[in-house]
Design an enzyme around this catalytic site. Structure first.
Site, PDB file in Angstrom:
ATOM      1  N   HIS A 383       0.780  -1.222   0.000  1.00 45.28           N
ATOM      2  CA  HIS A 383       0.000   0.000   0.000  1.00 45.28           C
ATOM      3  C   HIS A 383       0.823   1.290   0.000  1.00 45.28           C
ATOM      4  O   HIS A 383       0.264   2.376  -0.075  1.00 45.28           O
ATOM      5  CB  HIS A 383      -0.897  -0.032   1.227  1.00 45.28           C
ATOM      6  CG  HIS A 383      -1.882   1.078   1.312  1.00 45.28           C
ATOM      7  ND1 HIS A 383      -2.665   1.489   0.261  1.00 45.28           N
ATOM      8  CD2 HIS A 383      -2.220   1.869   2.336  1.00 45.28           C
ATOM      9  CE1 HIS A 383      -3.438   2.474   0.647  1.00 45.28           C
ATOM     10  NE2 HIS A 383      -3.184   2.734   1.899  1.00 45.28           N
ATOM     11  N   TYR A 514     -12.173   6.985  11.947  1.00 50.51           N
ATOM     12  CA  TYR A 514     -11.393   7.496  10.807  1.00 50.51           C
ATOM     13  C   TYR A 514     -12.015   7.019   9.505  1.00 50.51           C
ATOM     14  O   TYR A 514     -12.417   5.863   9.378  1.00 50.51           O
ATOM     15  CB  TYR A 514      -9.962   6.974  10.925  1.00 50.51           C
ATOM     16  CG  TYR A 514      -9.057   7.227   9.733  1.00 50.51           C
ATOM     17  CD1 TYR A 514      -8.233   8.334   9.694  1.00 50.51           C
ATOM     18  CD2 TYR A 514      -9.011   6.331   8.664  1.00 50.51           C
ATOM     19  CE1 TYR A 514      -7.379   8.555   8.614  1.00 50.51           C
ATOM     20  CE2 TYR A 514      -8.169   6.545   7.579  1.00 50.51           C
ATOM     21  CZ  TYR A 514      -7.360   7.654   7.562  1.00 50.51           C
ATOM     22  OH  TYR A 514      -6.523   7.865   6.490  1.00 50.51           O
ATOM     23  N   THR A 527      -4.713  11.013   0.438  1.00 52.88           N
ATOM     24  CA  THR A 527      -5.979  11.076   1.173  1.00 52.88           C
ATOM     25  C   THR A 527      -5.907  12.117   2.277  1.00 52.88           C
ATOM     26  O   THR A 527      -4.824  12.564   2.672  1.00 52.88           O
ATOM     27  CB  THR A 527      -6.326   9.719   1.829  1.00 52.88           C
ATOM     28  OG1 THR A 527      -5.329   9.406   2.809  1.00 52.88           O
ATOM     29  CG2 THR A 527      -6.413   8.615   0.805  1.00 52.88           C
TER      30      THR A 527
END
Length: 861
Positions: A383, A514, A527
């Site tokens: 990721h 979150y 993000t």
């Protein structure tokens, strides 16, 4: 013992991405002028509609360059105003703190604004000049300095829907189909023919697609770096923990094998892997080492590569530089939860003291396509360099291309997803392929004692990790996006409030939550963190669980959803507080690292970025502004998640979450307890998906938290929840009960004649003047019964749903306890509908046709 050497071509080791992700502390540069959203849109508008959307065109015109056409025009991520970020920071913390705690945080913020804040803000602006993004390098550092295993901590997963053509839902056929589609996607990216992602016509940053294939996360003693072979043309297949490779592209990035050719190769690999007993193969399943602590894995890689040009070094180079990994599992997980667990971390099954689960059949440092024996397929991805939104596009195009290729076997004129395609490999001149090797090769590692011992201990550690986590799924089919929007709610906000209400119903409190919002409308955007707990959400859950009228509950829900939507929009414009404050903290930390404690408040920074050594356990709090390992979202618009800074249940503060005892000259804002609270996510969520996916998810981001991946579909919601045994199934059951109950409450307060997705012909039918047709006047009109009235001996669907939700309640706590009994009884007032038909007269029968029989109200589904 030494193994037999097969004919292996020499591969170059992965190239380091020095211009971007490369190594901690090296930010990428980019000019500041000439950038705007309008300019980016204009750059893509220069291409024709057919080039921007090949699928809509019968004969798309080939023109390279559209993929990255807007990159030089996209605006950079804006640095928010300091006062705005601290104001949002206080608003996010207020519902999570006691009055006394909040007063302390307010004082810390005021002090920060008067003292270090403005100076750090100016330093951040100076640092960002000429760079692609003010947060990018700090972001990469937070990922690449993460020492704990990436499995279950950083890597998310996607579970694809089954192939819509049943004959292809077996392992080899499905895998070959996905491989061919994946290679077509690789080709489109390399030839820059992949149309850019857009939101309402606005092009998004496509940089991440250039880092999706041929990359590997490579651990070193001083943190990881991302390596890439941009010319990779082979893939690696894992089967029963054994490694195989073969070439799939030529030097022009064209496919060199048909789907049938790939199927033959994969079947050959499966047959060969089965020749070695699985207990024996497990002893050499080196993929397990990629699940180790990163520093341990770094040392083991040194063992593998210490002799340059050795068999082991060459084998590792082949794996690192592969386009992607295909994992062929021998198991067939039965339930949704088992499938999700298999895609995220594999299965753990020990027989005769040997691990034979699928957890040994993985390589977590790369993009992996996983296919089970029954054809169920998924994706697990590293990721650091890519977010879920990027991999979602990849997964969606894979699935779409599979369908379109099947359609072309039926109708050769069926459209293609790609602007151009590779020449038919079966019709090419053999000499045109160049230096390729299409025959599968098995990599046979030399299992020296150090590797054998390390593999054994890595496996037991991994098995521990798998056993410490549990998963539960919910395939909610009662309603989805259409119902929510029809009721006037943002679907994402509606589901976020469901998480809040279910948790509050179980535990009687709210926790730090979150959700990532995508910021790819900016150059190299990733993000921003949306904080779902607001004063409005707290008011809603308290109103919902108290004895209040249905309308009051709906009004509170509407206000909470509106506030969440407003926050999400701000974050999508990069105007949240988390990333900004983390960048300020990183600027301060860099000065501290470079010049010592005194320099933190007195010296400037070099423009070369920042690298943060990790103290003790490197489990950080990614929910924190650090921007954790990612779960990304399409609607919430993408993201990464927070991985809590915990070890054995005790908080270990790393650089991203400093404690008071470490503060030296630390700004009070970062030493205050509020900073720790906001950076310790208990409910980590992400909305990412579309109909090509069954589920999406990730591991829990803190020891006492939940990881929740969800997909909102037109007529349903798919949820995958994980935790370290915090009654995950019970939480999911509570979610389901809430979703059913809130629908009942909404129906009590907002009656509709049709479902939101119903054809408007019903409206026309209701308002049209009475026709004169005699035939159309015959028969008794039927309609769904109106709630609150009963027909003798019957209960309508609406009444049944109300009764079920009253009796079942939330997770065992019935709505009798929540004050709903009185309203439920009142809503079920007795009374018979006056449904009798009046005698008709032949002269007026046509005009009175709608009065014949009892007209029923249509059920709302």
């Amino acid at each position: 013992m030494p193994s037999f050497h097969t004919a292996v071509r020499t591969f170059t080791m992965p190239k380091s991405l020095n211009e971007s992700l490369a190594e901690p502390g090296n930010p990428q540069l980019a000019k500041d002028s000439g950038r705007s959203h309008d300019g980016a849109k204009k750059a893509t508008d220069e291409y024709t509609k057919d080039q921007k959307n090949p699928l809509a065109s019968d004969q798309p015109q080939h023109k390279a360059g559209i993929t990255f056409a807007a990159q030089d025009k996209l605006p950079k991520l804006p640095i928010p105003e300091l006062e705005g970020s601290t104001s949002k920071y206080l608003a996010a913390l207020k519902p999570l703190q006691s009055p006394r705690e909040h007063a302390e945080t307010q004082q810390a913020v005021e002090e920060f604004l008067k003292a270090e804040g403005p100076e750090l803000q100016e330093r951040l602006k100076k640092y960002a000049t000429g760079k692609t993004s003010y947060i990018e390098q700090f972001w990469y550092d937070s990922y690449l300095n993460f020492d704990n295993p990436v499995v279950l901590n950083l890597n998310p997963f996607f579970l694809l829907e089954d192939d819509p053509t049943p004959a292809r839902n077996n392992q080899v056929t499905r895998a070959a189909s996905l491989v061919v589609s994946a290679l077509s996607f690789v080709r489109a990216v390399r030839k820059e023919e992949l149309p850019p992602d857009t939101i309402r016509g606005q092009p998004l940053c496509m940089y991440q697609y250039s880092r999706l294939f041929g990359t590997a996360r490579v651990p070193t003693e001083n943190g990881c770096h991302i390596g890439q072979d941009p010319d990779a043309k082979h893939m690696v297949v894992l089967c029963h923990g054994q490694f195989y490779w073969f070439d799939v592209l030529d030097d022009n990035s064209d496919l060199i094998m048909t789907e049938k050719d790939v199927s033959i190769n994969l079947q050959t690999i499966v047959d060969d892997a089965q020749q070695t007993p699985i207990q024996e193969a497990a002893k050499g399943a080196l993929g397990v080492l990629s699940t180790e602590n990163r520093k341990v894995w770094s040392g083991l890689r040194d063992v593998i590569t210490r002799d340059e040009g050795s068999n082991n070094a060459d084998c590792l180079g082949i794996v690192d530089s592969a386009l992607f990994i295909l994992c062929l599992d021998y198991t067939e997980p039965a339930s949704g939860a088992e499938l999700c667990g298999n895609m995220l971390c594999g299965t753990s099954q020990v027989e005769k003291g040997v691990q034979i689960g699928t957890c040994t059949n993985r390589w977590y440092d790369k993009l992996q396509i996983i296919v089970c024996k029954n054809g169920s397929a998924g994706i697990n991805f590293e990721h650091t360099g890519v977010d879920g939104h990027t991999v979602l596009r990849f997964a969606s195009d894979l699935y779409t291309d599979t369908i379109l290729r099947f359609a072309r076997t039926i109708n050769g004129q069926a459209p293609s997803l790609w602007a151009s395609t590779s020449p038919d490999p079966s019709k090419r001149d053999p000499n045109s392929f160049g230096d390729v090797s299409t025959t599968p090769h098995k990599l046979e590692w030399d299992m020296v004692p150090e590797l054998s011992i390390a593999l054994r201990f890595a496996e037991t550690r991994l098995a521990d990790l798998i056993q410490q986590n549990e998963f539960a799924t919910l395939d909610f089919a009662a309603y989805g996006k259409n119902f929510m929007t029809g009721m006037g709610f943002s679907p994402d906000a509606f589901v976020q409030m469901a998480f809040q209400a279910a948790y509050y119903g179980l535990y009687g409190r709210v926790e730090c939550t979150y959700e990532p919002a995508m910021t790819k409308v900016y150059l190299h955007g990733r993000t921003e963190a949306v904080r779902s707990v607001t004063s409005e959400s707290v008011d809603f859950v308290q109103t919902f669980w108290a004895e209040n009228p249905p309308q009051q509950k709906v009004d509170a829900l509407r206000k909470a959803c509106q506030q969440h939507t407003a926050n999400t929009r701000e974050c999508a414009k990069a105007q949240g507080c988390d990333r900004h404050l983390y960048a300020l903290f990183s600027v301060w930390q860099k000065a501290l690292d470079e010049d010592g404690a005194e320099a933190a408040s007195s010296t400037g920074l070099s423009s070369n970025g920042y690298s943060s050594p990790v103290e003790g356990s490197s489990e950080r709090d990614p929910a924190s502004v650090v921007g954790s390992p990612g779960r990304d979202s399409l609607m919430s618009v993408d993201g990464d998640e927070s991985h809590s800074v915990r070890s054995n249940g005790n908080r270990v503060r790393g650089n991203s979450s400093p404690s008071r005892g470490q503060n030296h000259n630390m700004p009070l804002l970062f030493a205050d307890g509020g900073w720790d609270k906001l950076n310790n996510t208990i409910i980590s969520t992400s909305n990412c998906g579309n109909p090509s996916l069954r589920h999406f998810g990730f591991g829990p981001t803190s020891g006492d938290g939940f990881g929740i991946g969800y997909i909102i579909k037109d007529e349903g919601i798919s949820i995958c929840a994980s935790s370290k045994h915090r009654q995950t199934k019970r939480f999911v059951d509570a979610l389901e009960s809430y979703l059913l109950e809130i629908r009942r409450v909404l129906r009590m307060t907002q009656r509709r004649g049709t479902s939101p997705k119903a054809s408007r012909v019903r409206e026309a039918s209701a308002t049209r003047p009475k026709p004169g047709s005699r035939l159309k006047s015959r028969g008794r009109v039927i309609k769904a019964h109106e709630p609150g009235k009963k027909t003798p001996g019957t209960m309508t669907p609406a009444d049944e749903s109300a009764a079920a939700s009253d009796d079942e309640g939330l997770g065992g706590y019935g709505f009798f306890d929540a004050g709903m009994l009185l309203q439920a009884l009142q809503a079920r007032g007795e009374g018979l509908d006056d449904g009798s038909t009046k005698p008709s007269e032949s002269a007026t029968v046509n005009a009175r046709r709608r009065e014949i029989g009892k007209k029923l109200r249509l059920s709302e589904y």
